[in-house]
Design a protein around this motif. Structure first.
Motif, PDB file in Angstrom:
ATOM      1  N   GLN A   1      40.925  48.504  26.228  1.00 59.77           N
ATOM      2  CA  GLN A   1      41.999  48.817  27.175  1.00 59.77           C
ATOM      3  C   GLN A   1      43.379  48.700  26.551  1.00 59.77           C
ATOM      4  N   ARG A   2      43.577  47.659  25.730  1.00 53.24           N
ATOM      5  CA  ARG A   2      44.906  47.474  25.152  1.00 53.24           C
ATOM      6  C   ARG A   2      45.240  48.566  24.145  1.00 53.24           C
ATOM      7  N   GLY A   3      44.236  49.154  23.537  1.00 58.89           N
ATOM      8  CA  GLY A   3      44.486  50.312  22.688  1.00 58.89           C
ATOM      9  C   GLY A   3      44.918  51.507  23.516  1.00 58.89           C
ATOM     10  N   ALA A   4      44.161  51.777  24.574  1.00 51.41           N
ATOM     11  CA  ALA A   4      44.502  52.889  25.468  1.00 51.41           C
ATOM     12  C   ALA A   4      45.901  52.728  26.045  1.00 51.41           C
ATOM     13  N   MET A   5      46.227  51.502  26.464  1.00 56.40           N
ATOM     14  CA  MET A   5      47.531  51.257  27.071  1.00 56.40           C
ATOM     15  C   MET A   5      48.657  51.245  26.035  1.00 56.40           C
ATOM     16  N   TYR A   6      48.337  50.932  24.783  1.00 54.51           N
ATOM     17  CA  TYR A   6      49.350  51.022  23.726  1.00 54.51           C
ATOM     18  C   TYR A   6      49.853  52.451  23.604  1.00 54.51           C
ATOM     19  N   TYR A   7      48.931  53.411  23.530  1.00 51.01           N
ATOM     20  CA  TYR A   7      49.340  54.816  23.455  1.00 51.01           C
ATOM     21  C   TYR A   7      50.156  55.200  24.683  1.00 51.01           C
ATOM     22  N   TYR A   8      49.656  54.802  25.833  1.00 48.78           N
ATOM     23  CA  TYR A   8      50.331  55.157  27.090  1.00 48.78           C
ATOM     24  C   TYR A   8      51.754  54.608  27.105  1.00 48.78           C
TER      25      TYR A   8
ATOM     26  N   SER B   1      48.211  41.371  28.220  1.00 50.03           N
ATOM     27  CA  SER B   1      46.865  40.986  28.646  1.00 50.03           C
ATOM     28  C   SER B   1      46.196  42.183  29.311  1.00 50.03           C
ATOM     29  N   LYS B   2      44.917  42.039  29.604  1.00 49.51           N
ATOM     30  CA  LYS B   2      44.173  43.141  30.226  1.00 49.51           C
ATOM     31  C   LYS B   2      44.679  43.394  31.648  1.00 49.51           C
ATOM     32  N   LEU B   3      45.018  44.647  31.915  1.00 51.95           N
ATOM     33  CA  LEU B   3      45.507  45.070  33.238  1.00 51.95           C
ATOM     34  C   LEU B   3      44.363  45.069  34.239  1.00 51.95           C
ATOM     35  N   ILE B   4      44.679  44.678  35.481  1.00 50.68           N
ATOM     36  CA  ILE B   4      43.666  44.659  36.539  1.00 50.68           C
ATOM     37  C   ILE B   4      44.338  44.895  37.882  1.00 50.68           C
ATOM     38  N   SER B   5      43.558  45.384  38.841  1.00 50.77           N
ATOM     39  CA  SER B   5      44.008  45.473  40.231  1.00 50.77           C
ATOM     40  C   SER B   5      42.879  44.950  41.116  1.00 50.77           C
ATOM     41  N   LYS B   6      43.168  43.888  41.852  1.00 51.33           N
ATOM     42  CA  LYS B   6      42.137  43.271  42.699  1.00 51.33           C
ATOM     43  C   LYS B   6      42.783  42.499  43.833  1.00 51.33           C
ATOM     44  N   LYS B   7      42.163  42.598  44.991  1.00 48.53           N
ATOM     45  CA  LYS B   7      42.600  41.792  46.139  1.00 48.53           C
ATOM     46  C   LYS B   7      42.152  40.348  45.937  1.00 48.53           C
ATOM     47  N   ILE B   8      43.087  39.420  46.132  1.00 51.39           N
ATOM     48  CA  ILE B   8      42.793  37.992  46.062  1.00 51.39           C
ATOM     49  C   ILE B   8      42.918  37.439  47.478  1.00 51.39           C
ATOM     50  N   GLU B   9      41.821  36.951  48.031  1.00 50.67           N
ATOM     51  CA  GLU B   9      41.810  36.560  49.435  1.00 50.67           C
ATOM     52  C   GLU B   9      42.575  35.252  49.682  1.00 50.67           C
ATOM     53  N   LYS B  10      43.099  35.171  50.857  1.00 49.92           N
ATOM     54  CA  LYS B  10      43.705  33.926  51.336  1.00 49.92           C
ATOM     55  C   LYS B  10      42.705  32.782  51.167  1.00 49.92           C
ATOM     56  N   GLY B  11      43.192  31.644  50.716  1.00 47.87           N
ATOM     57  CA  GLY B  11      42.316  30.506  50.483  1.00 47.87           C
ATOM     58  C   GLY B  11      41.800  30.419  49.059  1.00 47.87           C
ATOM     59  N   SER B  12      41.992  31.491  48.283  1.00 53.43           N
ATOM     60  CA  SER B  12      41.607  31.459  46.873  1.00 53.43           C
ATOM     61  C   SER B  12      42.600  30.608  46.089  1.00 53.43           C
ATOM     62  N   ARG B  13      42.160  30.156  44.940  1.00 49.65           N
ATOM     63  CA  ARG B  13      43.039  29.457  44.009  1.00 49.65           C
ATOM     64  C   ARG B  13      43.032  30.200  42.674  1.00 49.65           C
ATOM     65  N   ILE B  14      44.095  30.062  41.929  1.00 48.22           N
ATOM     66  CA  ILE B  14      44.168  30.635  40.599  1.00 48.22           C
ATOM     67  C   ILE B  14      43.831  29.524  39.596  1.00 48.22           C
ATOM     68  N   VAL B  15      42.898  29.829  38.719  1.00 45.07           N
ATOM     69  CA  VAL B  15      42.520  28.885  37.663  1.00 45.07           C
ATOM     70  C   VAL B  15      42.908  29.502  36.322  1.00 45.07           C
ATOM     71  N   VAL B  16      43.633  28.726  35.522  1.00 45.22           N
ATOM     72  CA  VAL B  16      44.093  29.181  34.217  1.00 45.22           C
ATOM     73  C   VAL B  16      43.498  28.271  33.146  1.00 45.22           C
TER      74      VAL B  16
END
Length: 740
Positions: A435-442, A674-689
């Motif tokens: 993906q990062r190669g494809a997006m580099y060209y873009y 970083s890798k591009l993404i599109s996703k719904k994150i529901e209420k009550g979810s937490r982000i873990v890093v």
């Protein structure tokens, strides 16, 4: 026979009733008759009560109860679309043929009729499933291994059913492969004119081998050509047939040295001149209307951009690069970290004029190599010494750890993108390795060209499904129905018809940036990447720890979080879970890296784009390869892998020049690819890093001496790496807030 089967059925009922194990005494695998008799008896003893209809069919076939098997097959399989049935229809023809006294003739005749009655697309899909991705050797080997590994003289029902199903696959494909290979290949000759003996001379005396495919019975008017430029000789013919079936002329150009070319095999280096020369040759053919389009994925995506390195050929009207690698950007290194998966690839494409599948599939060799390298701690540049075979291309890679002139000469660089003025459709996936190669060209095209006519299509696809047709699930995640588009057969050719023939643009391309929002069953369409987001969730690292998790705060703070990595320790690895497979799991390794967790989100959000990082730390080394993984921890306590980043700190500011760190002095490292993404994150979810240091057997190890990383070894690991992250470090998630 009927009496013996009845007795066996009674035994089966007894075994099933009392949960007893089944007597099992192995025979010689080379004794096909004894093996067939044993498997038939074992199939009779299998309890099919809770099996799927397809598995019941398999058991019935091995029982030699072909009439019952066909009834089961037609009852359970009839709703499956024809384009999803290449394997299943082999099963059906096999079972029907087994009812005949002459099985071979019966199967040949029925399968021949089946192929002739199929349309072009169906036959192409048969070729891809049964010839191009021939599963026979795998199935035979899988059964033989399973059978050989049975050490007991009694086996469970589960083992028996597994063995019978594997025997079914081994038997059906090994006994029919030669027949369906021949019938499909003969049918291709009936439909297409294939000229595979063309060799084009290059200006420097080298040669490029070309294959031309035209549909029989098509009009004699001049046609546009659809070109695939590929190092994978022998694998693109069905793609060219697809082009021919769609009304175009299919053309394949293989990398110099491949197929019929007498030149030395040179991947990557000469595509920037050779592909242009092939386009020029096409434009001068009597059948050509001087319109050429290109498509292809991975390496075949890179060659499209390479063809425009110096200038765009007047005949080249459009390109559709899918999951395109960008040499020096995302292949063979990722953000200047060299991964070892490319080591075996070099043998795969350079050992012979076509492809060395035996070398590529020698997983024992490659796993042993990377494990031995990791355990012994020898320098990365000794990898081919451990392997016992010189890897010239790999050694060349290691001489160019920065994005230097070796890489720059392969594809457009900076202002060279400005002259690219043709329509382009870039296709990639959230979980595409390139993906990062494809997006580099873009991104570079949009940076240097004025208002480029460049579209992006991206969704929940990986390196393979972004080039073809997504399956219902990806790595245990069930895709939304709207994500199930046929990229290879529909989208690409709708685009070609639009550009080359003036037809309507593909309906899915409602704007320049088109992306599927996971878990919403919808697509979004925006004029640019920046328009994908209208808000940001920013988290700062915090030293406050609850259970196994550090905190994620909304504000910077005076925290300090320490991490120590002992590079001498070869019993353990770091950063082993960065790769997103599966996408959702019950647990992550809480001992691998620094784990941070946010508070629960108070509302639904959509993450749209690439997360960014700004890490502030001090370290006792001059360099470090680091990783950041971002998960969604769902309200159901499932970890969903959203995205990740791996990079080398010394190249964070500039991939072309290395800037070493100052020992024990605070430094800031920023990243945004970083890798591009599109996703719904529901209420009550937490982000873990997860913040980590890369130390495993999948990539070179950066010991932090400041020398060439490829020359470092475990001898440089006397002092453990110690890194301290501050509370000024942050991770930012781009989001779309629909109420704004």
């Amino acid at each position: 026979m009927k009496k013996s089967v009845l007795i066996l059925l009674l035994i089966t009922m007894s075994i099933a009733s009392f949960g007893q194990e089944i007597p099992f005494k192995k025979v010689e695998l080379s004794d096909s008759i004894a093996l067939a008799n044993q498997m038939q008896q074992l199939a009779v003893l299998c309890d099919t009560q809770y099996l799927s209809e397809l598995d019941v069919f398999k058991v019935q076939v091995i029982r030699s109860d072909y009439k019952a098997a066909l009834v089961t097959f037609k009852k359970g399989i009839k709703e499956i679309p024809k384009d999803q049935r290449p394997y299943l229809d082999v099963y059906m023809h096999y079972a029907e043929a087994k009812l005949s006294k002459n099985y071979k003739n019966a199967f040949t005749n029925s399968y021949s009729k089946y192929v002739k009655n199929s349309d072009d697309i169906q036959v192409i899909n048969l070729d891809k499933a049964l010839i191009l991705r021939d599963p026979t050797d795998y199935y035979v080997g899988n059964f033989n291994t399973t059978y050989t590994n049975i050490a007991s003289e009694r086996i469970s029902q589960a083992t028996a059913k597994d063995l019978v199903k594997k025997y079914f696959l081994s038997t059906v494909f090994s006994s029919t492969r030669a027949i369906y290979f021949e019938e499909i290949k003969q049918d291709h000759k009936r439909r297409y004119v294939v000229n595979d003996s063309i060799v084009i001379p290059m200006k420097d005396g080298a040669e490029v081998s070309v294959v031309l495919v035209q549909r029989k019975g098509s009009s004699t008017t001049k046609k546009s050509a659809i070109l695939v430029s590929s190092v994978y000789a022998g694998t693109n013919e069905v793609g060219a047939m697809l082009s021919a079936s769609k009304g175009y002329v299919g053309v394949i150009a293989n990398t110099r040295g491949k197929r019929l070319s007498k030149s030395n095999i040179k991947p990557l280096e000469y595509e920037n001149t050779d592909v242009y020369a092939v386009i020029d040759w096409i434009s001068k053919q009597s059948w050509s209307n001087q319109k050429v389009a290109m498509f292809g994925g991975s390496y075949n995506g890179f060659t499209q951009w390479a063809s425009m390195k110096h200038k765009v050929h007047p005949a080249l009207k459009t390109i559709v690069p899918m999951v395109a690698i960008a040499p020096g950007i995302d292949y063979p290194m990722e953000n200047n970290v060299l991964h070892n998966y490319s080591y075996s690839w070099n043998f795969y494409v350079t050992n012979n004029k076509f492809l060395d599948f035996e070398a590529s599939n020698d997983f024992n060799r490659w796993n042993t190599l990377k494990n031995t390298w990791y355990k012994t701690g020898v320098a990365y540049n000794k990898l081919d010494s451990l392997d016992g075979q010189v890897n010239k291309l790999w050694n060349t890679y290691m001489q160019h750890p920065s994005y230097d002139d070796y890489w720059k000469k392969m594809i457009p660089y900076k202002e060279e993108f400005a002259k690219i003025d043709i329509p382009i459709l870039t296709i990639t996936g959230y979980y595409d390795d390139s993906q990062r190669g494809a997006m580099y060209y873009y991104n570079q095209h949009h940076k240097y060209a004025k208002n480029p006519n460049h579209y992006l299509l991206i969704g929940p696809y990986d390196h393979w499904t972004a080039q073809s047709k997504p399956q219902e699930s990806l790595r245990n995640y069930k895709l939304d129905k709207t994500a199930l588009i046929n990229i290879e057969e529909d989208i690409i050719y709708q685009w070609f018809d639009y550009v080359l023939n003036g037809k309507e643009k593909p309906s899915i391309l409602k704007d320049k940036v088109n992306f599927q929002v996971m878990d919403t069953d919808t697509w979004m369409h925006k004029p640019s990447l920046s328009a994908m987001t209208n808000d940001t969730l920013k988290f700062h690292l915090s030293a406050i720890k609850v259970d196994d998790f550090y905190g994620l705060n909304s504000e910077a703070n005076p925290s300090k979080v320490n991490m120590t990595v002992d590079f001498k320790d070869r019993e353990n690895m770091n950063n082993t879970e960065y790769y997103p497979w599966p996408l959702e799991k019950d647990n992550i390794n809480l001992k691998d890296g620094l784990i941070f967790k946010s508070e629960a989100l108070k509302e639904d959000v959509i993450i749209n784009g690439s997360f960014t990082g700004n890490l502030e730390f001090s370290i006792n080394k001059q360099d470090v390869d680091y990783s950041v993984i971002v998960y969604q921890l769902t309200p159901e306590n499932k970890y969903f892998h959203l995205s990740y980043y791996i990079g080398r700190a010394s190249f964070a500011k500039d991939r072309e020049h290395r800037n070493l760190l100052v020992l024990n002095k605070k430094t800031k490292v920023y990243f945004d690819n970083s890798k591009l993404i599109s996703k719904k994150i529901e209420k009550g979810s937490r982000i873990v890093v997860v913040v980590n240091v890369n130390k495993n057997n999948n990539a070179q190890i950066n010991y932090g001496t400041g020398r060439d990383v490829n020359s470092e070894s475990i001898k440089d690991a006397e002092i453990p790496l110690k890194i301290t992250f501050t509370g000024n470090s942050s991770i930012s998630l781009p989001i779309w807030n629909s109420v704004k």
